[in-house]
Design a protein around this motif. Sequence first.
Motif, mmCIF file in Angstrom:
data_model
loop_
_atom_site.group_PDB
_atom_site.id
_atom_site.type_symbol
_atom_site.label_atom_id
_atom_site.label_comp_id
_atom_site.label_asym_id
_atom_site.label_seq_id
_atom_site.Cartn_x
_atom_site.Cartn_y
_atom_site.Cartn_z
ATOM 1 N N LEU A 194 0.837 -1.199 0.000
ATOM 2 C CA LEU A 194 0.000 0.000 0.000
ATOM 3 C C LEU A 194 0.877 1.256 0.000
ATOM 4 N N ASP A 195 1.979 1.235 0.732
ATOM 5 C CA ASP A 195 2.933 2.355 0.692
ATOM 6 C C ASP A 195 3.537 2.489 -0.709
ATOM 7 N N ARG A 196 3.843 1.375 -1.330
ATOM 8 C CA ARG A 196 4.393 1.409 -2.686
ATOM 9 C C ARG A 196 3.356 1.959 -3.659
ATOM 10 N N TYR A 197 2.115 1.535 -3.492
ATOM 11 C CA TYR A 197 1.034 2.004 -4.355
ATOM 12 C C TYR A 197 0.865 3.524 -4.220
ATOM 13 N N LEU A 198 0.819 4.000 -2.992
ATOM 14 C CA LEU A 198 0.700 5.436 -2.744
ATOM 15 C C LEU A 198 1.873 6.185 -3.365
ATOM 16 N N SER A 199 3.065 5.680 -3.168
ATOM 17 C CA SER A 199 4.264 6.313 -3.733
ATOM 18 C C SER A 199 4.223 6.302 -5.258
ATOM 19 N N ASN A 200 3.789 5.194 -5.831
ATOM 20 C CA ASN A 200 3.683 5.104 -7.290
ATOM 21 C C ASN A 200 2.658 6.090 -7.837
ATOM 22 N N LEU A 201 1.577 6.298 -7.100
ATOM 23 C CA LEU A 201 0.578 7.272 -7.545
ATOM 24 C C LEU A 201 1.177 8.674 -7.590
ATOM 25 N N MET A 202 1.970 9.022 -6.588
ATOM 26 C CA MET A 202 2.562 10.366 -6.557
ATOM 27 C C MET A 202 3.634 10.526 -7.633
ATOM 28 N N ILE A 203 4.544 9.579 -7.726
ATOM 29 C CA ILE A 203 5.607 9.677 -8.721
ATOM 30 C C ILE A 203 5.019 9.502 -10.123
ATOM 31 N N HIS B 245 1.041 -1.133 -15.011
ATOM 32 C CA HIS B 245 1.788 -1.453 -13.786
ATOM 33 C C HIS B 245 0.917 -1.208 -12.545
ATOM 34 N N MET B 246 0.205 -0.094 -12.549
ATOM 35 C CA MET B 246 -0.640 0.236 -11.404
ATOM 36 C C MET B 246 -1.805 -0.744 -11.287
ATOM 37 N N ARG B 247 -2.337 -1.186 -12.407
ATOM 38 C CA ARG B 247 -3.413 -2.178 -12.386
ATOM 39 C C ARG B 247 -2.918 -3.469 -11.735
ATOM 40 N N ASP B 248 -1.736 -3.920 -12.127
ATOM 41 C CA ASP B 248 -1.184 -5.148 -11.558
ATOM 42 C C ASP B 248 -0.957 -5.011 -10.051
ATOM 43 N N LEU B 249 -0.447 -3.864 -9.630
ATOM 44 C CA LEU B 249 -0.212 -3.645 -8.200
ATOM 45 C C LEU B 249 -1.539 -3.567 -7.444
ATOM 46 N N ALA B 250 -2.536 -2.929 -8.015
ATOM 47 C CA ALA B 250 -3.858 -2.861 -7.377
ATOM 48 C C ALA B 250 -4.452 -4.261 -7.206
ATOM 49 N N LEU B 251 -4.254 -5.121 -8.197
ATOM 50 C CA LEU B 251 -4.734 -6.505 -8.081
ATOM 51 C C LEU B 251 -4.022 -7.253 -6.951
ATOM 52 N N THR B 252 -2.718 -7.033 -6.819
ATOM 53 C CA THR B 252 -1.953 -7.660 -5.730
ATOM 54 C C THR B 252 -2.469 -7.194 -4.381
ATOM 55 N N HIS C 31 -10.391 0.708 -8.470
ATOM 56 C CA HIS C 31 -9.210 1.198 -9.180
ATOM 57 C C HIS C 31 -8.911 0.334 -10.402
ATOM 58 N N VAL C 32 -8.992 -0.969 -10.238
ATOM 59 C CA VAL C 32 -8.730 -1.881 -11.357
ATOM 60 C C VAL C 32 -9.723 -1.624 -12.491
ATOM 61 N N THR C 33 -10.975 -1.418 -12.148
ATOM 62 C CA THR C 33 -11.985 -1.115 -13.166
ATOM 63 C C THR C 33 -11.611 0.144 -13.934
ATOM 64 N N GLY C 34 -11.163 1.165 -13.227
ATOM 65 C CA GLY C 34 -10.732 2.403 -13.885
ATOM 66 C C GLY C 34 -9.507 2.192 -14.754
ATOM 67 N N TYR C 35 -8.549 1.436 -14.244
ATOM 68 C CA TYR C 35 -7.344 1.154 -15.031
ATOM 69 C C TYR C 35 -7.692 0.380 -16.300
ATOM 70 N N ASP C 36 -8.605 -0.575 -16.180
ATOM 71 C CA ASP C 36 -9.007 -1.351 -17.361
ATOM 72 C C ASP C 36 -9.568 -0.436 -18.450
ATOM 73 N N LYS C 37 -10.367 0.529 -18.065
ATOM 74 C CA LYS C 37 -10.935 1.455 -19.048
ATOM 75 C C LYS C 37 -9.841 2.296 -19.696
ATOM 76 N N HIS C 38 -8.895 2.788 -18.878
ATOM 77 C CA HIS C 38 -7.783 3.577 -19.429
ATOM 78 C C HIS C 38 -6.936 2.730 -20.387
ATOM 79 N N ILE C 39 -6.695 1.481 -20.034
ATOM 80 C CA ILE C 39 -5.908 0.596 -20.908
ATOM 81 C C ILE C 39 -6.625 0.420 -22.246
ATOM 82 N N TRP C 40 -7.921 0.274 -22.210
ATOM 83 C CA TRP C 40 -8.699 0.160 -23.447
ATOM 84 C C TRP C 40 -8.539 1.420 -24.301
ATOM 85 N N PHE C 41 -8.673 2.602 -23.667
ATOM 86 C CA PHE C 41 -8.484 3.858 -24.400
ATOM 87 C C PHE C 41 -7.080 3.947 -24.992
ATOM 88 N N LEU C 42 -6.074 3.658 -24.177
ATOM 89 C CA LEU C 42 -4.686 3.779 -24.630
ATOM 90 C C LEU C 42 -4.374 2.809 -25.761
#
Length: 141
Positions: A4-13, A98-105, A125-136
């Motif tokens: 969770l600390d890594r996830y938070l840090s990844n969101l900021m960076i 990467h964030m989707r995979d970490l959110a799943l973990t 979060h995973v649902t949101g990431y899935d939509k962004h991946i589709w757009f990208l």
Amino acid sequence: MKNLDRYLSNLMIGNIKLHNLHWNVTGLTFKAVHEYLEALYDDSFEKLDEVAELQKQLGLPVLASAKEYLENTDIQELGYKEYTPVEAIKFAKEYVEHMRDLALTIRKEAEQEDCFVLTNLMEDHVTGYDKHIWFLNNMLK
């Protein structure tokens, strides 16, 4: 909950990385990619706030300095340069995947600990990431 600390840090960076791409994308489709990257970093910052507030609700400490974020992230920063729309989209997609995979973990860990509020947040979060991946993916066709 080290992840969770890594996830938070990844969101900021990641937010900084997305800003870099947003500011430095150039090319024929500049406007569309520039605006989409803004939507991505706004989403990233919203997720950051949700996670930090949940950590506080759970009685967990919240990382709150650039030093701590850099020590806990596994996101690679980008340097200053101009990025083509395709480069910018590929970097953004790599981050989102990467964030989707970490959110799943984290979701799996939270489920094992019967922390349903965190499980539900990561599912959102995973649902949101899935939509962004589709757009990208469609932007890269």
